[in-house]
Design a protein around this motif. Structure first.
Motif, PDB file in Angstrom:
ATOM      1  N   HIS A 115      -5.566   2.556  -4.387  1.00 37.90           N
ATOM      2  CA  HIS A 115      -5.722   2.757  -2.944  1.00 37.90           C
ATOM      3  C   HIS A 115      -6.480   4.065  -2.737  1.00 37.90           C
ATOM      4  O   HIS A 115      -7.681   4.052  -2.497  1.00 37.90           O
ATOM      5  CB  HIS A 115      -4.328   2.776  -2.293  1.00 37.90           C
ATOM      6  CG  HIS A 115      -4.350   2.672  -0.812  1.00 37.90           C
ATOM      7  ND1 HIS A 115      -5.338   2.040  -0.108  1.00 37.90           N
ATOM      8  CD2 HIS A 115      -3.452   3.117   0.129  1.00 37.90           C
ATOM      9  CE1 HIS A 115      -5.073   2.100   1.189  1.00 37.90           C
ATOM     10  NE2 HIS A 115      -3.940   2.755   1.366  1.00 37.90           N
ATOM     11  N   ASP A 139       0.833  -1.211   0.000  1.00 37.41           N
ATOM     12  CA  ASP A 139       0.000   0.000   0.000  1.00 37.41           C
ATOM     13  C   ASP A 139       0.863   1.255   0.000  1.00 37.41           C
ATOM     14  O   ASP A 139       2.015   1.230   0.438  1.00 37.41           O
ATOM     15  CB  ASP A 139      -0.867   0.043   1.267  1.00 37.41           C
ATOM     16  CG  ASP A 139      -2.017  -0.949   1.203  1.00 37.41           C
ATOM     17  OD1 ASP A 139      -2.024  -1.803   0.297  1.00 37.41           O
ATOM     18  OD2 ASP A 139      -2.901  -0.868   2.077  1.00 37.41           O
ATOM     19  N   ASP A 140       0.255   2.344  -0.445  1.00 34.74           N
ATOM     20  CA  ASP A 140       0.791   3.707  -0.264  1.00 34.74           C
ATOM     21  C   ASP A 140       1.933   4.098  -1.201  1.00 34.74           C
ATOM     22  O   ASP A 140       2.467   5.190  -1.095  1.00 34.74           O
ATOM     23  CB  ASP A 140       1.258   3.970   1.186  1.00 34.74           C
ATOM     24  CG  ASP A 140       0.131   3.818   2.200  1.00 34.74           C
ATOM     25  OD1 ASP A 140      -1.019   3.617   1.759  1.00 34.74           O
ATOM     26  OD2 ASP A 140       0.398   3.897   3.399  1.00 34.74           O
ATOM     27  N   HIS A 151      -5.073   9.921   0.268  1.00 30.76           N
ATOM     28  CA  HIS A 151      -4.871   9.208   1.526  1.00 30.76           C
ATOM     29  C   HIS A 151      -5.180  10.093   2.730  1.00 30.76           C
ATOM     30  O   HIS A 151      -4.694   9.849   3.839  1.00 30.76           O
ATOM     31  CB  HIS A 151      -3.467   8.624   1.645  1.00 30.76           C
ATOM     32  CG  HIS A 151      -3.454   7.335   2.409  1.00 30.76           C
ATOM     33  ND1 HIS A 151      -3.899   7.224   3.707  1.00 30.76           N
ATOM     34  CD2 HIS A 151      -3.065   6.083   2.044  1.00 30.76           C
ATOM     35  CE1 HIS A 151      -3.779   5.969   4.105  1.00 30.76           C
ATOM     36  NE2 HIS A 151      -3.284   5.251   3.110  1.00 30.76           N
TER      37      HIS A 151
HETATM   38 ZN    ZN Z   1      -2.691   3.238   3.127  1.00 28.80          ZN
END
Ligand code: ZN
Length: 457
Positions: free
Chosen positions: A307, A258-259, A311
């Motif tokens: 994702h 992720d990220d 964020h």
């Molecule tokens: Zn994340």
């Protein structure tokens, strides 16, 4: 008495002269209050340097009243201007950062075959210098079976050192060794056989490898033979048939990151390539200077999934519309990079997150079905590497967390953001662990089972 009077008169002149000198000096110091040791200090590269250490004296003021401006990059050879200022008075000096030290060179003897085009690098145990170093031979390397060669290490500023080393040339009659362990691949995959093979040679570090896989049908379960030929520089050839078992994987690990992207993405890709493993990247729009790594990951056979663009929980979970607006933005970004819009997603914080309750009551319950109605499939995880606990979770802790899962189908949560260097460090051990336990590594595809948490908001 006239003599004495004359002496007194001379004494008076001297006193007057000294008095005038002192007045002049005081006036000069008043006009030029900063006295430096040097107007052109020379310092060696990578030495600590504090420009205030160049102040010899400050007249009528404290040293701390002097404002110092300008920067010295001691890591880079060059000239740097530093300005010392006291009220309206300014004084500058040029600081030269130089590299005057010769490289520190350590050598070793080297043995090879008669064919290799021997390079100076082969003799270097270590070479240390503050600048870029080039290696060369002093003189020529002959075909003598025993000889002493001189290695020259010269930095870009011309400082150099030389060391003698022994070179032994032998006729090579030994063929490479091909290790014959069985290769397990799964049905429908496109294995990189080279990454499974272990081939060594006594003198040639990189024997030429030829693989014939025409007898292996990876579309159909079965046992096949892979033909491998390895030839060293001197022409010694080894041949082997390696057993390849093609079967449906019973135990699968889905590694998910992720990220990203981040400066770690390329390092992760390198490891995945080495182990012929595939993974899934749930990307964000937060670090777009690394977007070329998304393309690289995709071309390497990994799955690119969505994702979130920002964020930022407060934005993403402020409303249903805000969620889909953010999702659309990351979808558009990825489409621009790989040419298609992914349909696999991971909610920021996972579907079980409670943070969304701070912004919209019950939003996850609604989103969970709405994303599927919109053609997306979401994935949570059933194994957490724990790398999000802090920025400095030790590699060993990440290895322990990630290898502690015992399901047949495992989805591991990792993070691919700039500070997560220990995640990269831990990765090879984790992959080796699961490979030994008979798992294969897959990227998310339409065949991937659901990994869903319970929704908490
Ligand atoms: Zn994340």
């Amino acid at each position: 008495m006239p003599r004495k009077r004359r002496k007194n008169r001379f004494g008076n002149h001297l006193l007057t002269f000294l008095f005038i000198c002192i007045i002049f000096l005081l006036f000069y110091a008043f006009k030029n209050p900063i006295l430096l040791y040097s107007s052109n200090p020379v310092i060696e590269i990578n030495q600590d340097y504090d420009p205030s250490s160049n102040i010899q004296q400050v007249f009528y003021h404290a040293d701390s009243d002097v404002k110092i401006s300008g920067n010295v990059n001691t890591a880079k050879v060059g000239e740097y201007t530093i300005t010392y200022q006291l009220n309206n008075y300014k004084k500058t000096c040029i600081i030269s950062v130089k590299d005057t030290q010769a490289p520190v060179l350590k050598v070793k003897s080297y043995k090879t075959d008669l064919v290799e085009d021997v390079k100076p690098e082969a003799f270097v145990k270590s070479v240390k210098d503050d600048s870029k170093v080039a290696l060369s031979f002093k003189g020529k390397v002959s075909k003598d079976t025993e000889q002493t060669v001189t290695i020259v290490a010269k930095d870009v500023y011309g400082n150099y050192s030389m060391k003698d080393a022994k070179l032994t040339l032998v006729e090579d009659h030994k063929k490479p060794v091909i290790e014959k362990s069985t290769i397990h691949v799964y049905t429908g995959s496109k294995p990189n056989y080279k990454s499974y093979l272990k081939i060594t040679d006594d003198l040639d570090q990189k024997p030429k490898i030829k693989i014939n896989s025409s007898n292996v049908n990876t579309k159909k379960d079965g046992t096949y033979k892979l033909s491998v030929t390895a030839t060293d520089r001197s022409g010694n050839k080894a041949k082997a048939k390696i057993k390849v078992i093609v079967e449906q994987p019973k135990k699968v690990v889905y590694m998910t990151f992720d990220d990203g992207p981040s400066e770690n993405t390329d390092k992760i890709l390198k490891i995945l390539k080495k182990y012929d493993a595939k993974a899934t990247f749930f990307v964000t729009g937060n670090n777009q200077k690394y977007n070329s790594s998304i393309k690289k990951a995709y071309k390497q056979g990994n799955t690119i999934a969505l994702h979130t663009y920002t964020h930022d929980y407060a934005t993403v979970y402020s409303s249903i519309d805000a969620y889909f607006e953010d999702l659309q933005k990351i979808s558009d970004m990825v489409k621009n990079i790989i040419g298609k819009a992914p349909k696999y997603i991971r909610f920021p914080g996972g579907s079980s997150n409670m943070v969304s309750a701070n912004y919209s009551d019950g939003i996850m319950t609604k989103l969970e079905s709405m994303v599927r109605e919109n053609g997306y499939e979401y994935f949570d995880w059933n194994c957490s590497s724990g790398d999000a606990a802090s920025n400095s979770v030790s590699a060993q802790t990440i290895i322990d967390n990630s290898t502690n899962c015992n399901y047949d189908q495992i989805m591991i949560l990792f993070h691919d953001s700039s500070p997560k260097t220990t995640t990269v460090e831990a990765l090879p051990k984790i992959i080796e662990n699961y490979k030994e336990r008979g798992y294969v590594f897959k990227a998310i595809s339409k065949d991937t089972p659901e990994f869903h948490h319970d929704v908490n908001n």
